[in-house]
Enzyme design. Structure first.
Site, PDB file in Angstrom:
ATOM      1  N   SER A 116       0.762  -0.940  -0.172  1.00 35.44           N
ATOM      2  CA  SER A 116      -0.077  -0.066  -0.244  1.00 35.44           C
ATOM      3  C   SER A 116       1.013   1.125   0.144  1.00 35.44           C
ATOM      4  O   SER A 116       2.105   1.258   0.301  1.00 35.44           O
ATOM      5  CB  SER A 116      -0.843   0.154   1.333  1.00 35.44           C
ATOM      6  OG  SER A 116      -0.257   0.549   2.348  1.00 35.44           O
ATOM      7  N   ASP A 117       0.315   2.334  -0.394  1.00 38.03           N
ATOM      8  CA  ASP A 117       1.041   3.776  -0.205  1.00 38.03           C
ATOM      9  C   ASP A 117       0.733   4.141   1.279  1.00 38.03           C
ATOM     10  O   ASP A 117      -0.022   3.338   2.094  1.00 38.03           O
ATOM     11  CB  ASP A 117       0.793   4.816  -1.279  1.00 38.03           C
ATOM     12  CG  ASP A 117       1.743   5.755  -1.385  1.00 38.03           C
ATOM     13  OD1 ASP A 117       2.572   5.956  -0.591  1.00 38.03           O
ATOM     14  OD2 ASP A 117       1.496   6.437  -2.571  1.00 38.03           O
ATOM     15  N   TRP A 118       1.235   4.975   1.685  1.00 36.03           N
ATOM     16  CA  TRP A 118       1.276   5.743   2.899  1.00 36.03           C
ATOM     17  C   TRP A 118      -0.231   5.737   3.522  1.00 36.03           C
ATOM     18  O   TRP A 118      -0.830   6.455   3.262  1.00 36.03           O
ATOM     19  CB  TRP A 118       1.851   7.022   3.069  1.00 36.03           C
ATOM     20  CG  TRP A 118       2.065   7.614   4.218  1.00 36.03           C
ATOM     21  CD1 TRP A 118       1.130   8.532   4.992  1.00 36.03           C
ATOM     22  CD2 TRP A 118       3.267   7.515   5.256  1.00 36.03           C
ATOM     23  NE1 TRP A 118       1.825   8.800   6.252  1.00 36.03           N
ATOM     24  CE2 TRP A 118       2.892   8.263   6.392  1.00 36.03           C
ATOM     25  CE3 TRP A 118       4.562   6.947   5.129  1.00 36.03           C
ATOM     26  CZ2 TRP A 118       3.839   8.537   7.466  1.00 36.03           C
ATOM     27  CZ3 TRP A 118       5.582   6.921   6.261  1.00 36.03           C
ATOM     28  CH2 TRP A 118       5.158   7.811   7.160  1.00 36.03           C
ATOM     29  N   ASP A 148      -2.587   4.020   3.489  1.00 34.99           N
ATOM     30  CA  ASP A 148      -3.983   4.020   2.470  1.00 34.99           C
ATOM     31  C   ASP A 148      -5.030   3.224   2.742  1.00 34.99           C
ATOM     32  O   ASP A 148      -6.082   3.400   2.492  1.00 34.99           O
ATOM     33  CB  ASP A 148      -3.368   4.133   1.149  1.00 34.99           C
ATOM     34  CG  ASP A 148      -3.131   5.150   0.579  1.00 34.99           C
ATOM     35  OD1 ASP A 148      -3.663   6.246   0.714  1.00 34.99           O
ATOM     36  OD2 ASP A 148      -2.049   5.319  -0.571  1.00 34.99           O
TER      37      ASP A 148
END
Length: 749
Positions: free
Chosen positions: A306-308, A310
């Site tokens: 995942s991104d930060w 998310d």
């Protein structure tokens, strides 16, 4: 010659290291399966958990102590209680190489004390060099590298970036960005390789190869790549970061997917997921995109991260989940393998509970963990969790910095040069002015020695900014300086105008200050009023003005473009940017960059070069495609002539690719490098065709009077498109090829 020296030095450095036979794919698969059978649920979930390093640092009033020091209690809690498998980030400002090595060694030493001795996979945003390590080489940002149209140079820069990242004992790089930069308002367009899918694909594939190497495993001089941000992230309707995108699946597959597919075929180990939503569905909750397409159709064998934050944002921002537990369930079942949580352990607690409740299957957990363990084996950290400092004698070496200069020299783009004002004659008296003239922030942009690049003037003070480089090149007695304005206030115009009286020419450095992601959102693309006012005031002096654009996205300058005699676009050239600008002004460098995006003329006309016929001036004379400068535009101090365009046949068939050749001649008086761009137009199709599409490019160096024949191969697959049934097809019909002002026609039968 310099490239040969770099290659020899890299090989010599590798040769000094005791060789170690790489683990075979079969052995890795066997080890992964064996390890999975011995892991508890808690250990498996820990492997799927990524925590940002600041969660483990000693702090004072919430701010990490400098230089960074681990809070041993916090670190033990993460590794011993929650058994986390990955750590990321820098935790603030860039740290020294020695501190990074100590940091990784401390983490891995504790990991090796755990029951199964599984090493921690550390990841960092080393997006154009190991930017979070002080003194590491800062190459041009991706958008500038794309302007070079030199995939070989980009690949070499990636290899150096990998080397210097691994020198800090970090085996995983959150790069490259393969988002399509076709929305110029978007604050991350400078992190892309531009607006053209083929250019992004070719650059991205070369960079993945540079990061990871070419073997089935990743040695200690390379890193695992991470493709960002799968997919469609770069096209928010508003142009603002992390806001909704509306992209039909046909367009997703036509424009946004091919570069990811190519990089996965190259062997990219990891993929980071789009933070936004497409057609009302957050991509972190989109099983069709994450599982059906990525892991199914593309056959991706690595893992998704995942991104930060998310997964948490699924309930905090997107409102598709009622709480964190439901958000975790949705994301993991959709195909997320690792959560960038990033600073707490709620993901662990909730995922364990979900498995016990039967809401996430153990097979889904085993699939995710198996993918993560596979990458850990492939990066070699099971055998060597940290590293050996003696293996990296070329960190920040003369050779690496020379490559940086040579790459930046091929990126800078000459957009305008009326009356051959450039290069400047020896003895020219120069006023250097503008808000970016004395700024390393403006040359580097974001993702420098901190996230927003705010400390570059201090951390990169040993490098030359534009003013310093111009002064060194032309002599202090020929250069005068006035700031003229800041990016937001025209507070020094009078001084700049006054000093212009003693100058022969004005070098006006304008553009943007550093930014990235949401802090870089803007309400309008036009360059700031302060800079417009400064340009107008200086134009009244009657002195010729050279604009030096230092900007991450193409800020509209149509109101002041007529006041300039020459325009140099530097994009974000990095630490050698000042030197390269000065050497272009003096003629030491003959600029060879070409625009990797369309430079717009008006705020409401942001059409890409591969527009449809209905968007042309022919059919929309009031507001059709009429940019300031087109994609692929770039001037030189010499001239080139294209002749002898030949096709091997007038017919292209599925089993017989078309061979295309053309001769390029340097008809000027200085050596130059020319990027030859090959376009193909599909004249009739069941899906309205674009006016043209880039299907090939080559960069060639030519001495004055020298000619070279360039050869291209076009296959039926190269001309294919996604139809309404979401199938890739090449339809029979007429096509036109164009290059260097020459055209020829052929048919596909």
């Amino acid at each position: 010659m310099r490239k040969s020296i770099l290659t020899v030095c890299l090989l010599a450095a590798v040769a000094t290291v005791k060789s170690q036979s790489p683990m075979s794919p079969e052995t890795i698969d066997k080890n992964v399966k064996s390890l999975l059978t011995r892991m508890t649920l808690e250990e498996k979930v820990g492997q799927m958990t990524q925590i940002s390093v600041e969660a483990f640092l000693k702090t004072v009033n919430g701010v990490p102590v400098e230089p960074h020091v681990f809070d041993e209690v916090k670190l033990k809690n993460g590794l011993e209680k929650y058994k986390i498998g990955s750590v990321l980030n820098v935790g603030g400002d860039a740290q020294t190489l020695a501190l990074w090595r100590k940091r990784i060694e401390e983490i891995q030493k504790l990991a090796m004390k755990q029951r199964l001795k599984i090493p921690v996979l550390y990841g960092v945003d080393a997006i154009r060099g190991n930017n979070y390590t002080l003194d590491a080489v800062l190459f041009p940002q991706q958008i500038a590298q794309a302007a070079s149209f030199n995939i070989g140079m980009a690949g070499k820069a990636a290899e150096v970036a990998a080397y210097e990242t691994r020198a800090a004992f970090i085996p995983w790089n959150f790069s490259p960005v393969l988002d399509l930069g076709r929305q110029p308002v978007w604050p991350r367009i400078w992190e892309t390789y531009g607006e053209d899918p083929y250019l992004v694909k070719e650059m991205g594939t070369a960079v993945v190869r540079g990061y990871e190497g070419s073997s089935s495993t990743i040695d200690r001089f390379h890193v695992a790549a991470c493709l960002k941000h799968y997919m469609g992230y770069s096209m928010p309707l508003s142009g603002h970061d992390r806001t909704p995108a509306w992209i039909p699946e046909r367009e997703l597959r036509e424009y946004f997917l091919p570069q990811f597919a190519s990089a996965i075929r190259q062997g990219a180990r990891t993929v980071m997921v789009n933070s936004g939503e497409i057609n009302g569905v957050p991509v972190h909750a989109n099983k069709h995109i994450l599982t059906d397409i990525l892991k199914g159709e593309l056959g991706f064998k690595g893992f998704t991260v995942s991104d930060w934050q998310d997964i948490q944002y699924l309930y905090q921002r997107h409102k598709v989940a009622s709480d964190n537990k439901e958000a975790v369930m949705i994301a993991i079942n959709s195909g997320i393998d690792m959560s960038m949580v990033p600073t707490d352990f709620t993901f662990c607690d909730d995922l364990i509970a979900l498995v016990k409740e039967g809401k996430v299957s153990m097979s889904r957990i085993d699939d995710a963990v198996g993918r993560i363990l596979k990458v850990k084996y492939e990066t070699g950290i099971f055998d060597q969790p940290a590293g050996n400092a003696k293996d990296y004698p070329l960190f920040n070496s003369v050779q690496h910095n020379q490559l940086n200069y040579e790459l930046a020299a091929e990126c800078i783009t000459l957009l305008k040069n009326e009356g051959a004002l450039l290069p400047l004659k020896k003895g020219t008296k120069i006023l250097v002015t503008g808000p970016s003239a004395a700024s390393m922030r403006a040359l580097n942009g974001g993702w420098a020695r901190n996230w927003q690049g705010t400390n570059s003037d201090e951390t990169e003070k040993a490098k030359n900014n534009i003013l310093e480089a111009v002064t060194s090149t032309f002599g202090a007695d020929h250069v005068v300086y006035s700031p003229g304005a800041t990016f937001t206030e025209a507070s020094g115009m009078e001084d700049a105008v006054s000093k212009a009286s003693s100058a022969d020419v004005i070098v006006l450095c304008i553009g943007e200050d550093s930014y990235t992601e949401t802090p870089g959102n803007i309400d309008g693309l036009t360059i700031s009023r302060a800079q417009i006012d400064l340009a107008k005031a200086l134009s009244a002096t009657g002195k010729p003005i050279i604009y030096v654009l230092t900007e991450g996205r193409p800020r509209i300058i149509s109101d002041i473009e007529p006041y300039s005699k020459a325009v140099l676009h530097t994009y974000l050239l990095g630490n050698e940017g000042g030197n390269v600008v000065a050497d272009v002004l003096s003629g030491k460098i003959n600029p060879s960059g070409k625009l990797p995006y369309t430079y717009p003329r008006h705020t409401n006309s942001l059409t890409n070069y591969y527009h449809k016929y209905t968007e042309t001036l022919e059919f929309d004379p009031a507001a059709g495609y009429n940019p300031q400068w087109e994609f692929g535009h770039g001037l030189s101090y010499t001239s080139y002539e294209y002749t002898g365009l030949r096709l091997s046949s007038s017919d292209l068939r599925a089993e017989s690719p078309l061979q295309i050749s053309v001769t390029v001649k340097n008809t000027g008086k200085v050596v130059g490098k020319e990027s030859a761009l090959l376009y193909v137009s599909d004249l009739v199709a069941s899906i309205t065709p674009e006016v043209k599409r880039l299907r090939g490019f080559q960069k060639v160096e030519l001495q004055p009077g020298e000619s070279k024949e360039l050869r291209f191969t076009i296959s039926a697959e190269d001309l294919s498109f996604i139809n309404n049934e979401l199938k890739r097809v090449t339809e029979p019909g007429a096509f036109k090829v164009s290059i260097g002002g020459l055209t020829s026609s052929f048919n596909f039968r």
